[in-house]
Design an enzyme around this catalytic site. Structure first.
Site: not given
Ligand code: NAD
Ligand code: DAU
Length: 348
Positions: A131-133, A160
């Site tokens: 994820t971009d998070e 993640k």
């Protein structure tokens, strides 16, 4: 069979689209969908594939070492595309350990199983979907690139980020062939209605409040889920080992603007008076540690692998609303039982 690919989390939102794309596009690959069917996993998402010769479902938790080994042996797994995860930020705030167990320990367990099973690591790919998070929050402008330092802010993104680090560590330490992609917010059919877009579609339909966190000014970059699945196909087949690819929609929206747009679309589709659904908008307490803005720079995958989104947001969001309105029994199924408990505990 040319390849025997283990796709984890295939009964979930994004996984179901990846499984469908691979089963239909590559009849000479065997696709093993491994999923333990948490609240977010739903075999209804893949009903159309049940009779396909090159598709197998296996109900296994990625933390169950012995069962994982058996799946690798039984199906002589050649490659892994790993999507199984706890995926909802709000749930990670109330139960961080569940995220450590699946996202961190489960990923390491899967890496170990693959490493032990594959004799020649050069002939096999472990593809980790992330994820971009992991990059944190863009409070002062700019975009996330593949070299942006990791700065996760929520228990979900910390888990993640940790799994991404383990994948890179296995490449560096053991010489495993790995690739990682980090994608922005997905939307489309099969998304569990705890996430902003399907939650609002469901609540507008039911004339329930539309909970907007804080002032609704947080920004997300949205991508239609089938475009993400197409990107995963490109990265799996053409991505270079050891590389990271950012995937995004070039499509930033403030949350409040998305909720207002959904109200307009639904008023039109449900034959309601203009402005009727917008009366449901309710500003509620902000999410703890709420990241202000995510925005992906997806130039690398565009230039190196030739991928770009195929749908504009305007088209994708209409398709999405239509899907939820046409699939009332799916929505009823997933919002019965435990859903109500979660919803009431979270929003009351
Ligand atoms: P989802 O919650 O809809 O689906 C997750 C799936 O994983 C479910 O089918 C669930 O049953 C399964 N699963 C969970 N724990 C498991 C375990 N211990 N063993 C086996 N299966 C398990 O998630 P999603 O939104 O489809 O996300 C899929 C992946 O993509 C995740 O890794 C997520 O971090 C990543 N991602 C999601 C988004 C997004 O916008 N949704 C964006 C970027 C990346
Ligand atoms: O950026 C990729 C990530 O996008 C994925 O890694 C996650 O798995 C996925 O869940 C998603 O995370 P977000 O937290 O951005 O998605 P969510 O749909 O939960 O929220 C989108 C925005 O809307 C966010 O700023 C919080 C806000 N929101 C969300 C909900 C559920 C509300 O204002 N009200 C709500 O009820």
């Amino acid at each position: 069979m040319k390849k025997s690919i283990l796709i984890t989390g295939g009964a979930g939102f994004i996984g179901s689209h990846v499984v469908r794309l691979f089963v239909n596009k590559f009849p000479d690959y065997r696709i093993i969908n491994l999923d333990c069917l948490t609240y977010a996993g739903n075999l209804e998402n893949l009903k159309d594939l049940e009779d396909k010769d090159n598709y197998v479902f296996s109900k296994v938790d990625i933390n169950e070492e012995k069962l994982l080994e058996k799946v690798f042996n039984d199906y002589q797994i050649t490659d892994v595309i790993h999507l199984a995860a706890e995926s909802h930020v709000d749930r990670s705030i109330s139960d961080p350990l569940a995220f450590v167990k699946t996202n961190v320990m489960g990923t390491v367990n899967l890496l170990n199983t693959a490493r032990n099973f594959w004799k020649d690591l050069n002939n096999h790919l472990f593809y980790h979907v992330s994820t971009d998070e992991v990059y944190g929050s863009l409070d002062n402008g700019g975009y996330f690139t593949e070299t942006t330092p990791y700065d996760p802010q929520s228990p979900y993104s910390a888990s993640k980020a940790s799994s991404d680090h383990f994948v890179r560590a296995y490449a560096n330490t053991y010489g495993m062939k790995t690739v990682i992609s980090n994608c922005s917010n997905n939307y489309g059919p099969n998304q569990f209605p705890e996430k902003l877009i399907p939650l609002c579609i469901h609540n507008i339909k039911e004339r329930k409040p539309l909970p907007v966190y804080g002032k609704g000014e947080n920004v997300r970059d949205w991508l239609y889920v089938e475009d993400h699945a197409r990107a995963i196909d490109e990265v799996f087949h053409k991505g270079l080992p050891g590389q990271t690819y950012n995937i995004g929609g070039f499509n930033e929206w403030k949350n409040i603007a998305i909720v207002e747009l959904l109200c307009q679309i639904m008023d039109r589709k449900l034959g309601r008076a203009e402005g009727e659904s917008a009366k449901l908008i309710t500003f509620v307490k902000d999410r703890a540690g709420h990241d202000l803005r995510y925005a992906i720079d997806a130039q690398k995958i565009n230039k190196e692998l030739g991928w770009e989104p195929s749908l504009t947001f305007e088209v994708g969001i209409e398709k999405t609303v239509d899907w939820y309105l046409e699939n009332e029994s799916w929505l009823k199924g997933v919002t019965s039982g435990d859903y109500l408990h979660y919803y009431e505990a979270h929003y009351s």
